[in-house]
Design an enzyme around this catalytic site. Sequence first.
Site, PDB file in Angstrom:
ATOM      1  N   MET A  24      16.591  24.986   1.628  1.00 17.02           N
ATOM      2  CA  MET A  24      15.714  26.717   2.073  1.00 17.02           C
ATOM      3  C   MET A  24      14.167  26.081   1.854  1.00 17.02           C
ATOM      4  O   MET A  24      13.230  27.517   2.265  1.00 17.02           O
ATOM      5  CB  MET A  24      16.208  27.577   0.838  1.00 17.02           C
ATOM      6  CG  MET A  24      17.887  27.056   0.943  1.00 17.02           C
ATOM      7  SD  MET A  24      18.735  28.904   0.092  1.00 17.02           S
ATOM      8  CE  MET A  24      17.917  28.585  -1.773  1.00 17.02           C
ATOM      9  N   HIS A  31      13.523  17.899  -2.544  1.00 17.77           N
ATOM     10  CA  HIS A  31      13.611  17.287  -1.058  1.00 17.77           C
ATOM     11  C   HIS A  31      13.839  16.536  -0.247  1.00 17.77           C
ATOM     12  O   HIS A  31      14.565  14.881   0.343  1.00 17.77           O
ATOM     13  CB  HIS A  31      13.411  18.361  -0.179  1.00 17.77           C
ATOM     14  CG  HIS A  31      13.957  19.449  -0.628  1.00 17.77           C
ATOM     15  ND1 HIS A  31      13.002  20.671  -1.796  1.00 17.77           N
ATOM     16  CD2 HIS A  31      15.173  20.471  -0.767  1.00 17.77           C
ATOM     17  CE1 HIS A  31      13.124  21.205  -1.629  1.00 17.77           C
ATOM     18  NE2 HIS A  31      14.608  21.967  -1.241  1.00 17.77           N
ATOM     19  N   GLY A 154      21.950  17.222  -2.970  1.00 21.57           N
ATOM     20  CA  GLY A 154      21.364  16.934  -4.506  1.00 21.57           C
ATOM     21  C   GLY A 154      22.423  17.148  -5.425  1.00 21.57           C
ATOM     22  O   GLY A 154      23.237  17.948  -5.715  1.00 21.57           O
ATOM     23  N   LYS A 156      21.362  17.945  -8.650  1.00 21.39           N
ATOM     24  CA  LYS A 156      20.966  19.004  -9.137  1.00 21.39           C
ATOM     25  C   LYS A 156      21.250  19.788  -9.348  1.00 21.39           C
ATOM     26  O   LYS A 156      21.304  20.810  -9.801  1.00 21.39           O
ATOM     27  CB  LYS A 156      19.573  19.322  -8.322  1.00 21.39           C
ATOM     28  CG  LYS A 156      17.941  20.268  -8.912  1.00 21.39           C
ATOM     29  CD  LYS A 156      18.030  20.180 -10.449  1.00 21.39           C
ATOM     30  CE  LYS A 156      16.748  22.111 -10.286  1.00 21.39           C
ATOM     31  NZ  LYS A 156      17.048  23.180 -10.414  1.00 21.39           N
ATOM     32  N   ASP A 157      22.446  20.574  -8.329  1.00 18.65           N
ATOM     33  CA  ASP A 157      22.489  21.591  -8.416  1.00 18.65           C
ATOM     34  C   ASP A 157      24.380  21.462  -7.881  1.00 18.65           C
ATOM     35  O   ASP A 157      25.412  21.321  -6.960  1.00 18.65           O
ATOM     36  CB  ASP A 157      22.420  22.431  -7.025  1.00 18.65           C
ATOM     37  CG  ASP A 157      21.342  23.371  -6.904  1.00 18.65           C
ATOM     38  OD1 ASP A 157      20.747  23.747  -7.749  1.00 18.65           O
ATOM     39  OD2 ASP A 157      20.114  22.430  -6.400  1.00 18.65           O
ATOM     40  N   GLN A 160      26.968  23.496  -7.033  1.00 17.22           N
ATOM     41  CA  GLN A 160      26.930  23.165  -5.360  1.00 17.22           C
ATOM     42  C   GLN A 160      27.678  21.914  -5.182  1.00 17.22           C
ATOM     43  O   GLN A 160      28.186  22.469  -4.073  1.00 17.22           O
ATOM     44  CB  GLN A 160      25.922  23.377  -4.786  1.00 17.22           C
ATOM     45  CG  GLN A 160      25.570  23.598  -3.453  1.00 17.22           C
ATOM     46  CD  GLN A 160      24.334  23.845  -3.066  1.00 17.22           C
ATOM     47  OE1 GLN A 160      23.735  25.508  -3.297  1.00 17.22           O
ATOM     48  NE2 GLN A 160      23.174  23.183  -3.064  1.00 17.22           N
ATOM     49  N   ARG A 194      10.964  26.564  -6.855  1.00 21.93           N
ATOM     50  CA  ARG A 194      11.030  28.135  -8.495  1.00 21.93           C
ATOM     51  C   ARG A 194      10.193  27.290  -9.288  1.00 21.93           C
ATOM     52  O   ARG A 194       9.243  28.436  -9.709  1.00 21.93           O
ATOM     53  CB  ARG A 194      12.344  28.244  -8.411  1.00 21.93           C
ATOM     54  CG  ARG A 194      13.426  29.041  -7.496  1.00 21.93           C
ATOM     55  CD  ARG A 194      14.226  29.757  -8.020  1.00 21.93           C
ATOM     56  NE  ARG A 194      14.851  30.260  -6.803  1.00 21.93           N
ATOM     57  CZ  ARG A 194      15.915  29.846  -6.624  1.00 21.93           C
ATOM     58  NH1 ARG A 194      16.598  28.996  -6.769  1.00 21.93           N
ATOM     59  NH2 ARG A 194      16.609  30.892  -5.939  1.00 21.93           N
TER      60      ARG A 194
END
Length: 283
Positions: A24, A31, A154, A156-157, A160, A194
């Site tokens: 995003m 990333h 990733g 990280k999520d 997801q 974020r």
Amino acid sequence: MSGCRLVHTAAAIDSPGGILVPTMGALHDGHASLVRQAATLRDDDVAAGRPRRAVIVSVFVNRTQFNDPADFARYPKTLEADLLICQAAGADCVYAPDQEDVYPPGQVVAVPPLPAAATDPALEDALRPGHFAGVCQVVHRLFELVQPSAAIFGEKDWQQLTVLAAMTLQQNLPIVIIPGHTIREPDGLAMSSRNRFLLPLERATAPVVFKALAAAGTQATVAGAEAKMHALLTAAGLTVQYAVVRDASSLLAIQTGQPARALIACKLGSIRLIDNAPWPLMP
Ligand code: AMP
């Protein structure tokens, strides 16, 4: 491809299904590490005499996966800086479509059937209603537009990643889903677009999330690990949304002999932090 910003023109043309890194934007080194991983795969293919696959980074802030309109409205947009990061990390192409490219007016973009990992664990699915419907919708649509042979997401999520791997399997898509390691700041905080919104005091507190995962990793039982995470996070002033140990693929209760994962979601001021790690942690 409308919206495609070519970084290395010749390389992106005439290549077989590329290696897609969906993002995003507001890119950081987490990333970039996924892009470097894709570039390594591409270069290994070439070294082994296989066809060269383009590394394609998509940059698209997908409205349908935000359950909080304020979060969508303030999501950072830094396309020019993103292009430089992608180029430095070895991308061949940055695909930055407009809303109308992804969601053409008058055309219904289907939400594929959601896999169990998107509905049953009562983790992100419960806290962010509609989130995984939006994620599956946009990733399925990006797969349709880009036609990749592989895509990197990733760790990280974690939920997801498991949802998208299951969706790809369920839809029988000829795309290999590849996980990428979580990249952290030197103090352990997982990089996130974020994080820039954390106030200085919050930023100093935030590494407790990683410390809680590390402490959980040395506990002998699930109950002990979960209690440890709650205690550390609460003592640091964070609001815990979940701090659990689950089966690493179903995200339901752990199964003897199967890989498990410790997962945390919490709020620090107005910022939501999520992170995860293998459980138990190997010494
Ligand atoms: P996002 O732009 O937040 O949608 O993230 C795009 C991709 O980058 C997703 O597959 C994320 O899981 C991955 N990602 C986000 N943060 C990190 C990180 N700190 N390390 C590695 N990958 C990450």
